[in-house]
Design a protein around this motif. Structure first.
Motif, PDB file in Angstrom:
ATOM      1  N   LEU A  23     -89.496   2.498  15.900  1.00 35.40           N
ATOM      2  CA  LEU A  23     -89.656   1.500  16.943  1.00 35.40           C
ATOM      3  C   LEU A  23     -89.020   2.024  18.227  1.00 35.40           C
ATOM      4  N   LEU A  24     -89.777   2.003  19.310  1.00 32.55           N
ATOM      5  CA  LEU A  24     -89.324   2.560  20.584  1.00 32.55           C
ATOM      6  C   LEU A  24     -89.004   1.442  21.574  1.00 32.55           C
ATOM      7  N   TYR A  25     -87.883   1.602  22.278  1.00 31.26           N
ATOM      8  CA  TYR A  25     -87.439   0.617  23.259  1.00 31.26           C
ATOM      9  C   TYR A  25     -86.999   1.329  24.530  1.00 31.26           C
ATOM     10  N   GLU A  26     -87.331   0.741  25.657  1.00 28.08           N
ATOM     11  CA  GLU A  26     -86.816   1.198  26.954  1.00 28.08           C
ATOM     12  C   GLU A  26     -85.512   0.444  27.172  1.00 28.08           C
ATOM     13  N   VAL A  27     -84.440   1.185  27.416  1.00 27.83           N
ATOM     14  CA  VAL A  27     -83.129   0.571  27.620  1.00 27.83           C
ATOM     15  C   VAL A  27     -82.819   0.598  29.107  1.00 27.83           C
ATOM     16  N   ASP A  28     -82.505  -0.587  29.639  1.00 32.30           N
ATOM     17  CA  ASP A  28     -82.155  -0.741  31.049  1.00 32.30           C
ATOM     18  C   ASP A  28     -80.881  -1.571  31.116  1.00 32.30           C
ATOM     19  N   GLY A  29     -79.738  -0.896  31.240  1.00 27.00           N
ATOM     20  CA  GLY A  29     -78.459  -1.608  31.239  1.00 27.00           C
ATOM     21  C   GLY A  29     -78.218  -2.248  29.882  1.00 27.00           C
ATOM     22  N   CYS A  30     -78.063  -3.586  29.885  1.00 26.12           N
ATOM     23  CA  CYS A  30     -77.833  -4.329  28.636  1.00 26.12           C
ATOM     24  C   CYS A  30     -79.113  -4.939  28.089  1.00 26.12           C
ATOM     25  N   ASN A  31     -80.242  -4.524  28.615  1.00 25.71           N
ATOM     26  CA  ASN A  31     -81.523  -5.061  28.157  1.00 25.71           C
ATOM     27  C   ASN A  31     -82.379  -3.960  27.554  1.00 25.71           C
ATOM     28  N   ALA A  94     -76.802  -5.393  18.865  1.00 23.30           N
ATOM     29  CA  ALA A  94     -75.490  -4.757  18.760  1.00 23.30           C
ATOM     30  C   ALA A  94     -75.395  -3.556  19.709  1.00 23.30           C
ATOM     31  N   TYR A  95     -76.469  -2.778  19.800  1.00 21.95           N
ATOM     32  CA  TYR A  95     -76.473  -1.633  20.715  1.00 21.95           C
ATOM     33  C   TYR A  95     -76.314  -2.096  22.166  1.00 21.95           C
ATOM     34  N   ASN A  96     -77.076  -3.113  22.542  1.00 19.88           N
ATOM     35  CA  ASN A  96     -77.038  -3.616  23.915  1.00 19.88           C
ATOM     36  C   ASN A  96     -75.681  -4.170  24.311  1.00 19.88           C
TER      37      ASN A  96
END
Length: 162
Positions: A23-31, A94-96
């Motif tokens: 599963l791929l996610y774009e991480v932008d700060g805490c989102n 948890a990561y965010n």
């Protein structure tokens, strides 16, 4: 940054090598925002790494992972956070929020990253710094051939018939 969760069914795979979905996610700060899903059931590690790198993945979060696989990922510029368990939503949250360490697999220690209590040195009996010179007397009681003379203890070779 593209974050990848290595999953099997509806949870993080307990072993990266057994993951079937990434599963791929774009991480932008805490989102974090979902950007895709890779189904890679093949077991060829280099094909997996090539696919992850082609999608711009920079971090993989997974359960256990073998050393060789981790080295190949590092060579491709992909960091790994291993020994994590849980469902994807919980892991992502948890990561965010910087609490990924709370999802460490049972029986596994967090890696020594220089942060948190697990990075402190622990010393106790038999856990010194390992700087001894190793010149203690051996405890061997071998009955084999003498080193310098080529002779046997007692002047004759041991009998072969027993």
């Amino acid at each position: 940054m593209i974050l990848c969760l290595a999953c099997y069914n509806d949870r993080l795979a307990s072993l990266y090598e057994n993951a079937a979905d990434f599963l791929l996610y774009e991480v932008d700060g805490c989102n974090s925002y979902p950007v895709g899903r890779l189904s890679l059931p093949q077991r060829d590690p280099m094909q997996r790494i090539t696919a992850l790198a082609a999608h711009g993945v920079t971090l993989v979060i997974c359960g256990g992972i073998c050393r060789q696989e981790r080295l190949h990922l590092a060579e491709a510029g992909i960091a790994v956070t291993p020994w994590v368990c849980g469902d994807p939503e919980t892991v992502l949250e948890a990561y965010n929020h910087g609490r990924l360490h709370q999802l460490t697999m049972p029986g596994c220690q967090r890696e020594r990253t220089g942060q948190g209590p697990s990075s402190q040195r622990v010393q106790g009996p038999g856990r010194g710094q390992g700087r001894g010179l190793g010149q203690g007397r051996g405890q061997g009681r071998g009955q084999g051939q003498c080193r310098n003379t080529g002779r046997f203890p007692g002047g004759k070779p041991p009998s072969q018939d027993k």
